[in-house]
Each structure stands twice: as C-alpha cells, then as structure tokens.
Design an enzyme around this catalytic site. Structure first.
Site, mmCIF file in Angstrom:
data_model
loop_
_atom_site.group_PDB
_atom_site.id
_atom_site.type_symbol
_atom_site.label_atom_id
_atom_site.label_comp_id
_atom_site.label_asym_id
_atom_site.label_seq_id
_atom_site.Cartn_x
_atom_site.Cartn_y
_atom_site.Cartn_z
ATOM 1 N N ASP A 148 0.766 -1.173 -0.156
ATOM 2 C CA ASP A 148 -0.078 -0.051 -0.037
ATOM 3 C C ASP A 148 0.923 1.195 -0.134
ATOM 4 O O ASP A 148 0.398 2.143 -0.598
ATOM 5 C CB ASP A 148 -0.924 -0.069 1.282
ATOM 6 C CG ASP A 148 -2.034 -1.065 1.022
ATOM 7 O OD1 ASP A 148 -2.389 -1.272 0.021
ATOM 8 O OD2 ASP A 148 -2.384 -1.299 2.353
ATOM 9 N N TYR A 408 -12.117 -1.658 -4.984
ATOM 10 C CA TYR A 408 -12.586 -0.436 -4.619
ATOM 11 C C TYR A 408 -13.549 0.064 -5.548
ATOM 12 O O TYR A 408 -13.577 -0.099 -6.846
ATOM 13 C CB TYR A 408 -11.390 0.637 -4.348
ATOM 14 C CG TYR A 408 -10.722 0.563 -3.043
ATOM 15 C CD1 TYR A 408 -10.714 -0.513 -2.086
ATOM 16 C CD2 TYR A 408 -9.924 1.617 -2.737
ATOM 17 C CE1 TYR A 408 -9.968 -0.669 -1.223
ATOM 18 C CE2 TYR A 408 -9.000 1.536 -1.595
ATOM 19 C CZ TYR A 408 -9.298 0.439 -0.808
ATOM 20 O OH TYR A 408 -8.391 0.301 0.360
#
Length: 465
Positions: A148, A408
């Site tokens: 990330d 997402y």
C-alpha cells in the site's frame, strides 16, 4: 479583473491597408475555459484618391499611421456548482480501461502498474487518476507492487479514455494516497506520503505546490482515494488518521485555490471513518458513504453543511449492508447505530447522487460476495434519510460478475452542457500476490436512458500470459 486576463488590441491604419496585431497575455489554461473567440475574417482597405498636380515631379508621398488601442476584458472562468442530473433511470456500461490487455507493449507504451483508480471531472474534461508504483508491465520491478505504501508511489493521471501508459501519464506528485477535484478554474491535486508515524498531505493547485497538512494521530494519515468536491471556489476533502483496527477519526479540509482555509471536525458517530466517497446532495449539503474498517459492516454516512461548515456522522440504517466482509442482510438487530458483527476489515464503496427537481436518488455499489472482493452490484434508494431509513436498497443490476474481481469503487459526475451525469467506477484488481505484478483495470457505469442494466464487465486479462 486580473492583469493576466487583459487582451490588448492595437490597430494600425496605414495608407496602404490595415495591420492587426493581437497581444494575448492570458495563460493557456485560462483560454481553454473562455467562451469568447476572437475572429477577424474581413479585409479592410484604406481609401485612396487620385491627386492631380500641376507639377507632379515636386510631390512627395508621406506615409502616416494612426494607432488606436482597445482593451477587451474577458470574464474569468466560472466557479462550478452542482446542477440537476441529466435525465435517466438506469445505469449502463460506459467504458472499460483495461491497461494490461496491452501488456505485451514495452518502453513508453507499456501500461503502468497502478491501484486505487478514481475519476474527477472539470467543466471541459475528466481525468482518470491512480496511484502507480513507478513500474510498468512488462518490466523488472514487480517486487513490492502489492504494498500500500512505499517511497516510489506517485499520483498520476491521464485524460479519461486514454490508457495509463508510461508516455500517456502525467506524474503529479509522490503519494501513496490521493484525491483531486476541479473548482471550475483549476485543478486541485492531493497527495499523501511519508512514514506511517508522520505522513504529510501535500496540495498542488495547477502546477504550483501550495500547502501541506501534518499528521494529527501519527498513524497513517490518509485521504479518500476518490474525487474531492468543489462549490463556489471552495473544495472539501475528507482525511483520516488512526488505527486500521481501532479509532480513526476523520476531518474535512476546506481548500480554496490550493490553500487550506478551514478544518472541519465532524460530530456524532466518529469512532472510525475512512475512504469516503462524497458528492453533492444539493447546493447546501455534501454527503459521503464511508468505510469503517474496525467495528461494523454498515457504512458511516456523513452530512456536511457547506453553509455552516459543520459535519455529522451516523451509520446507515438500511438492512442492505454495503461493506465487505458483512453479515447477512437484515441480521443486525437493535437501533440504527448498532454495529453488529463481522465489522473487521472493509472496502471503499461507490456512491453517487441523482439530483432531480422533485426527488433525489442515491446510488451505491457493493461486492456480490459477502466475504471476498469479487463481483459488484448496483443499488438505489430514492428520497428518504440514510440515517433513519431501515428499508432494503433496491438492486439495480450486476456490473461485475462473481467470477471477476471487484475491489474499490467510487462515484463521480461528468459535466454536460446543462446537467451533470452521475457515474460509478469500479477497480478490478489483477492480484498476482507478492511474486508478480499487482495492478488494476477500471470499469465505468453511468446514468443513461431507461430500462435495465444490461451487461457486466470483464477485464479480459490473463496474468499467465
């Protein structure tokens, strides 16, 4: 009126004709948003007359010129405001951006390895943003592309419809979390990077880096991974700072021309709010559907009043739980603020408004799987209050089947001439694990026409090739 917007027109009149000279001192970005176009299509010739002289050999011709200056003041581009949505009653498949279908390309044509895509629109164009690992496929830098946060990640963009390749992409700033929005005059870009214990928000307005905001909980300061929202020159950005498995209280930053002018501290159910997808319910209210990664599978729902700059958060009351993982719909008992079980973990969700003269539609997306990031379905609820309405949301079609990844999702609005088109985008991740590349495609569905949502999206990518 700014000096840069002054246009000076000088007209030189000569005995033989007319010379026009236009001095333009406005910037190109200004001209792109001006509705005024100056055209000169007719020829002007100075009048002539025959001179009869008794002794022509003694006549001397003298050229005289007269100069006249005229100043034109062109209007500044307008600040944007939310408008009624364009007509329609269903969403349809609009576009697929699947960069790694072109994975055999090398060099500048190679697709970038990206994640967390989102789309933001100005009056004249939409941009497709993402966070890249500063690597392409094919290439030799796959290690770490599943992380990330690292020192190589950057916020990039391409014009919507372009493939985010090395040569197509604009690199805006170093960032492992991002947002962007257009106020009607210029783009505001947001990037977050730095160590987990002391991350920094950076703001860029146009081409200038303009402001920063420091960590307040020293635990991965981050932003929304979707478009911020602008009205009348003021842009509102959601941020959060805190544990992924505990308290993480959000704030909103009010930004004008790249400068933070106010912090907004929400009240209400503030234990954990992150990765909000926000939009305008009206000219007065921004609403956000967010992620709680710690306590509940219900979405925290924010209402922000842009007239008073106050915000309140409560959980959505619907029995259709929108996070992943989640329990069975309707299984959480008690009042609307009850967390229920299976609240650990989560995913960013799509949310967009359909503003109509007599009612409002709220469109949401959630994975088809209750436990995995697979598939994506569309839901809608007209009118009512998400804080208090316990009714189920109405399913409106499958955008991504259970066989395809649905990670997402986010909302955005495309500017038509007189109305705004609501859309939802879906991140479809190619998850190669830690041993190979890890990247994403983007599927886009928009409000158009009537009937039923007809077709789902596939990436068409085989990572084994």
């Amino acid at each position: 009126m700014l000096p840069s917007t002054i246009q000076t027109l000088t007209l030189f009149l000569t005995s033989g004709g007319v010379l026009l000279s236009l001095y333009v001192s406005a910037s190109l970005s200004y001209l792109l948003y001006s509705d005024i176009l100056l055209r000169f299509s007719s020829k002007i010739t100075a009048p002539t007359m025959t001179l009869d002289c008794a002794n022509a050999s003694n006549v001397q011709a003298v050229n005289r010129s007269a100069t006249k200056e005229m100043t034109f003041l062109l209007p500044e581009p307008e600040w944007t405001y939310p408008r009624l949505s364009c007509q329609g009653s269903t969403f349809q498949k609009a576009l697929l951006i699947s960069p790694h279908r072109f994975g055999e390309a090398r060099g500048n044509s190679a697709p970038l390895i990206i994640r967390e895509p989102f789309i933001a629109c100005g009056p004249k164009e939409c941009k497709h943003f993402a966070l890249t690992h500063y690597a392409a496929q094919p290439g030799g830098y796959y290690n770490g592309t599943r992380e990330d946060r690292n020192k190589l990640r950057h916020l990039i963009s391409v014009k919507l419809g372009k493939i985010p390749t090395v040569e197509n992409s604009i690199f805006h700033m170093a960032a492992w979390s991002g947002s962007a929005c257009h106020d009607g005059r210029e783009w505001t870009y947001i990037g977050v990077d730095g160590p987990d214990s002391n991350a920094l928000i950076k703001i860029k307005y146009g081409e200038a880096y303009t402001d920063t905001y420091h960590s307040y909980a020293n635990n991965i300061l981050r932003t929304q991974e979707s478009a911020c929202n602008c009205i009348g020159g003021d842009c509102y950005l959601m941020i959060t700072d805190g544990s992924a498995s505990g308290i993480s209280e959000c704030r909103f930053l009010k930004i004008r021309e790249g400068r933070i002018i106010k912090e907004i501290f929400p009240t209400g159910r503030v234990e954990h709010t992150e990765e909000c997808t926000c939009g305008f319910a009206s000219n007065k209210t921004i609403e956000c559907a967010c992620r709680d990664n710690s306590y509940t599978a219900k979405r925290p729902f924010v209402k922000l009043n842009v007239e008073t700059d106050t915000a309140e958060i409560r959980l959505m009351c619907t029995e259709t739980y929108l996070d992943t993982p989640r329990p069975d719909d309707g299984s959480i008992t008690g009042p609307c603020e009850s967390d229920g079980d299976k609240g650990r973990g989560g995913i960013k969700g799509g949310f967009v408004h359909q503003r109509m003269a007599s009612k409002i539609g709220r469109w949401y997306s959630r994975t088809m799987s209750k436990t995995e990031r697979m598939g994506m379905e569309l839901y809608v609820k007209y009118d009512g209050d998400p804080w208090t309405d316990s009714d189920a949301l109405a399913p409106s079609g499958v955008m991504v089947s259970m066989k395809e990844p649905g990670w997402y999702s986010f909302g955005f609005e495309i500017k038509d001439k007189k109305c705004d088109v609501p859309c939802i985008g879906i991140e479809m991740v190619h998850d190669g694990g830690k041993k190979t590349w890890h990247s994403a495609a983007t599927a886009i569905y928009c409000l158009m026409g009537s009937g039923q949502l007809l077709w789902d999206t596939v990436t068409g990518v085989d990572m084994a090739l």
